[in-house]
Design a protein around this motif. Structure first.
Motif, mmCIF file in Angstrom:
data_model
loop_
_atom_site.group_PDB
_atom_site.id
_atom_site.type_symbol
_atom_site.label_atom_id
_atom_site.label_comp_id
_atom_site.label_asym_id
_atom_site.label_seq_id
_atom_site.Cartn_x
_atom_site.Cartn_y
_atom_site.Cartn_z
ATOM 1 N N TYR A 144 0.829 -1.113 -0.145
ATOM 2 C CA TYR A 144 0.135 0.078 0.191
ATOM 3 C C TYR A 144 0.860 1.165 -0.110
ATOM 4 N N THR A 145 0.124 2.280 -0.218
ATOM 5 C CA THR A 145 0.972 3.704 -0.122
ATOM 6 C C THR A 145 0.437 4.504 0.939
ATOM 7 N N TYR A 146 1.200 5.226 1.696
ATOM 8 C CA TYR A 146 0.705 6.202 2.656
ATOM 9 C C TYR A 146 1.346 7.532 2.913
ATOM 10 N N LEU A 147 0.718 8.357 3.117
ATOM 11 C CA LEU A 147 1.241 9.904 3.470
ATOM 12 C C LEU A 147 1.663 9.985 4.760
ATOM 13 N N GLU A 148 3.004 10.498 4.668
ATOM 14 C CA GLU A 148 3.641 10.806 6.053
ATOM 15 C C GLU A 148 4.352 12.175 6.114
ATOM 16 N N GLN A 149 3.927 12.940 7.170
ATOM 17 C CA GLN A 149 4.794 14.183 7.416
ATOM 18 C C GLN A 149 6.134 13.825 7.711
ATOM 19 N N TRP A 150 7.065 13.851 6.765
ATOM 20 C CA TRP A 150 8.386 13.202 7.076
ATOM 21 C C TRP A 150 9.389 14.306 7.856
ATOM 22 N N GLN A 151 9.768 13.602 8.983
ATOM 23 C CA GLN A 151 10.685 14.503 9.846
ATOM 24 C C GLN A 151 12.053 13.901 9.768
ATOM 25 N N PRO A 152 13.267 14.524 10.015
ATOM 26 C CA PRO A 152 12.979 16.161 10.350
ATOM 27 C C PRO A 152 12.763 17.168 9.343
ATOM 28 N N LYS A 153 12.620 16.680 8.127
ATOM 29 C CA LYS A 153 12.508 17.705 7.178
ATOM 30 C C LYS A 153 11.095 18.231 6.918
ATOM 31 N N ILE A 155 8.029 17.439 5.710
ATOM 32 C CA ILE A 155 7.751 17.558 4.541
ATOM 33 C C ILE A 155 6.656 16.534 4.267
ATOM 34 N N PRO A 156 5.618 16.532 3.341
ATOM 35 C CA PRO A 156 4.642 15.533 3.190
ATOM 36 C C PRO A 156 5.053 14.543 1.821
ATOM 37 N N VAL A 157 5.468 13.260 2.216
ATOM 38 C CA VAL A 157 5.779 12.207 1.342
ATOM 39 C C VAL A 157 4.811 11.196 1.280
ATOM 40 N N TYR A 158 4.551 10.801 0.221
ATOM 41 C CA TYR A 158 3.834 9.411 -0.167
ATOM 42 C C TYR A 158 4.906 8.403 -0.331
ATOM 43 N N PHE A 159 4.679 7.480 0.405
ATOM 44 C CA PHE A 159 5.820 6.229 0.774
ATOM 45 C C PHE A 159 4.884 5.049 0.021
ATOM 46 N N ARG A 160 5.602 4.019 -0.672
ATOM 47 C CA ARG A 160 5.254 2.911 -1.015
ATOM 48 C C ARG A 160 5.648 1.530 -0.067
ATOM 49 N N LEU A 161 4.816 1.017 0.520
ATOM 50 C CA LEU A 161 5.532 -0.092 1.159
ATOM 51 C C LEU A 161 5.511 -1.433 0.568
ATOM 52 N N TYR A 162 6.652 -2.091 0.609
ATOM 53 C CA TYR A 162 6.979 -3.420 0.007
ATOM 54 C C TYR A 162 7.141 -4.358 1.265
ATOM 55 N N LEU A 163 6.790 -5.666 0.884
ATOM 56 C CA LEU A 163 6.781 -6.663 2.077
ATOM 57 C C LEU A 163 7.671 -8.024 1.199
ATOM 58 N N LEU A 164 8.452 -8.562 1.995
ATOM 59 C CA LEU A 164 9.069 -9.909 1.340
ATOM 60 C C LEU A 164 8.875 -10.861 2.633
ATOM 61 N N ASN A 165 8.042 -11.849 2.296
ATOM 62 C CA ASN A 165 7.995 -13.119 3.262
ATOM 63 C C ASN A 165 8.878 -14.168 3.112
ATOM 64 N N ARG A 166 9.696 -14.333 3.805
ATOM 65 C CA ARG A 166 10.844 -15.344 3.721
ATOM 66 C C ARG A 166 10.415 -16.786 4.365
ATOM 67 N N ASP A 167 9.550 -16.841 5.167
ATOM 68 C CA ASP A 167 9.474 -17.918 5.832
ATOM 69 C C ASP A 167 8.133 -18.736 5.445
ATOM 70 N N GLY A 168 7.597 -18.452 4.040
ATOM 71 C CA GLY A 168 6.478 -19.190 3.608
ATOM 72 C C GLY A 168 5.066 -18.933 4.051
ATOM 73 N N ASN A 169 5.119 -17.888 4.797
ATOM 74 C CA ASN A 169 3.875 -17.490 5.378
ATOM 75 C C ASN A 169 3.407 -16.408 4.348
ATOM 76 N N THR A 171 0.342 -15.108 3.852
ATOM 77 C CA THR A 171 -0.785 -14.470 4.209
ATOM 78 C C THR A 171 -0.372 -13.339 5.100
ATOM 79 N N ARG A 172 0.832 -13.131 5.478
ATOM 80 C CA ARG A 172 1.435 -12.134 6.268
ATOM 81 C C ARG A 172 0.887 -10.613 5.784
ATOM 82 N N ARG A 173 0.603 -9.969 6.629
ATOM 83 C CA ARG A 173 0.487 -8.496 6.231
ATOM 84 C C ARG A 173 1.105 -7.525 7.104
ATOM 85 N N PHE A 174 1.697 -6.405 6.633
ATOM 86 C CA PHE A 174 2.428 -5.594 7.596
ATOM 87 C C PHE A 174 1.649 -4.267 7.483
ATOM 88 N N ASP A 175 0.721 -4.021 8.478
ATOM 89 C CA ASP A 175 -0.213 -2.754 8.470
ATOM 90 C C ASP A 175 0.120 -1.856 9.142
#
Length: 202
Positions: A144-153, A155-169, A171-175
């Motif tokens: 997903y993509t989220y908006l963060e007021q990035w510190q210490p700068k 400034i508003p930044v849209y970040f894209r989150l990526y996930l790598l499941n290494r243990d075969g799970n 169905t894991r989500r990182f929310d």
């Protein structure tokens, strides 16, 4: 001490002798634009940053990315030891576009014990899609993509989150960031950078 070698690179702990290369990387405005701290203005400031982030850190996987031919640092790569298991990296501009960071990250992932790092997360500014391309080449999947007021700068930044499941799970989500930041979206492929990002379907 963690030292990893690849065909072209050495991944090793930073030393004080890496200060000139570290300072040059941090002070490059094109590189620092996507880093979560202000560029050091003096050599002393750069040394303080190097010491705080690397020399005084007990973490095992905070490494300089160096050319094997010179053993000079051209970038850095790290994996957080906290619950996020966040993968972070940066590289001097002269070495962009040559596959070095993908090579370094693949080597580090092969070295990481799955039991201690069952998954990894990584984020990138939507205005820095080349960083996201590295994540995709590592087999990470967009969440997903989220908006963060990035510190210490601050400034508003849209970040894209990526996930790598290494243990075969798979169905894991990182929310965590979805819950932390009320402005969040799941972008429809192909992922894009434009003024409409805040209006994409939630």
């Amino acid at each position: 001490m963690t030292v990893i070698t690849t065909q072209r690179l050495i991944l090793r702990p930073f030393t004080a002798a890496d200060l000139p290369e570290f300072a040059a990387l941090q002070q490059d405005p094109d590189v620092n634009h996507f880093l979560p701290w202000f560029a050091p203005q003096t050599t002393a400031n750069a040394m303080q940053l190097l010491r705080t982030q690397y020399l005084d850190s007990p973490a095992a996987y905070q490494l300089a990315v160096c050319l094997r031919t010179t053993n000079k640092a051209i970038g850095y790569i790290n994996v957080a030891a906290d619950d996020d298991h966040d993968l972070g990296y940066g590289m001097a501009r002269a070495f962009w576009g040559q596959g070095y960071m993908t090579e370094a990250a693949q080597a580090l992932l092969a070295h990481l014990p799955v039991t201690a790092y069952p998954f990894l997360t990584a984020t990138h500014d939507v205005l820095n899609p080349k960083s996201g391309a590295v994540m995709q080449r590592l087999g990470m999947t967009y969440q997903y993509t989220y908006l963060e007021q990035w510190q210490p700068k601050n400034i508003p930044v849209y970040f894209r989150l990526y996930l790598l499941n290494r243990d075969g799970n798979n169905t894991r989500r990182f929310d965590k960031y979805w819950r932390m930041h009320p402005t969040h979206v799941v972008e429809k492929p192909p992922l894009r950078v434009d003024s409409e990002i805040g209006q994409l379907d939630d």
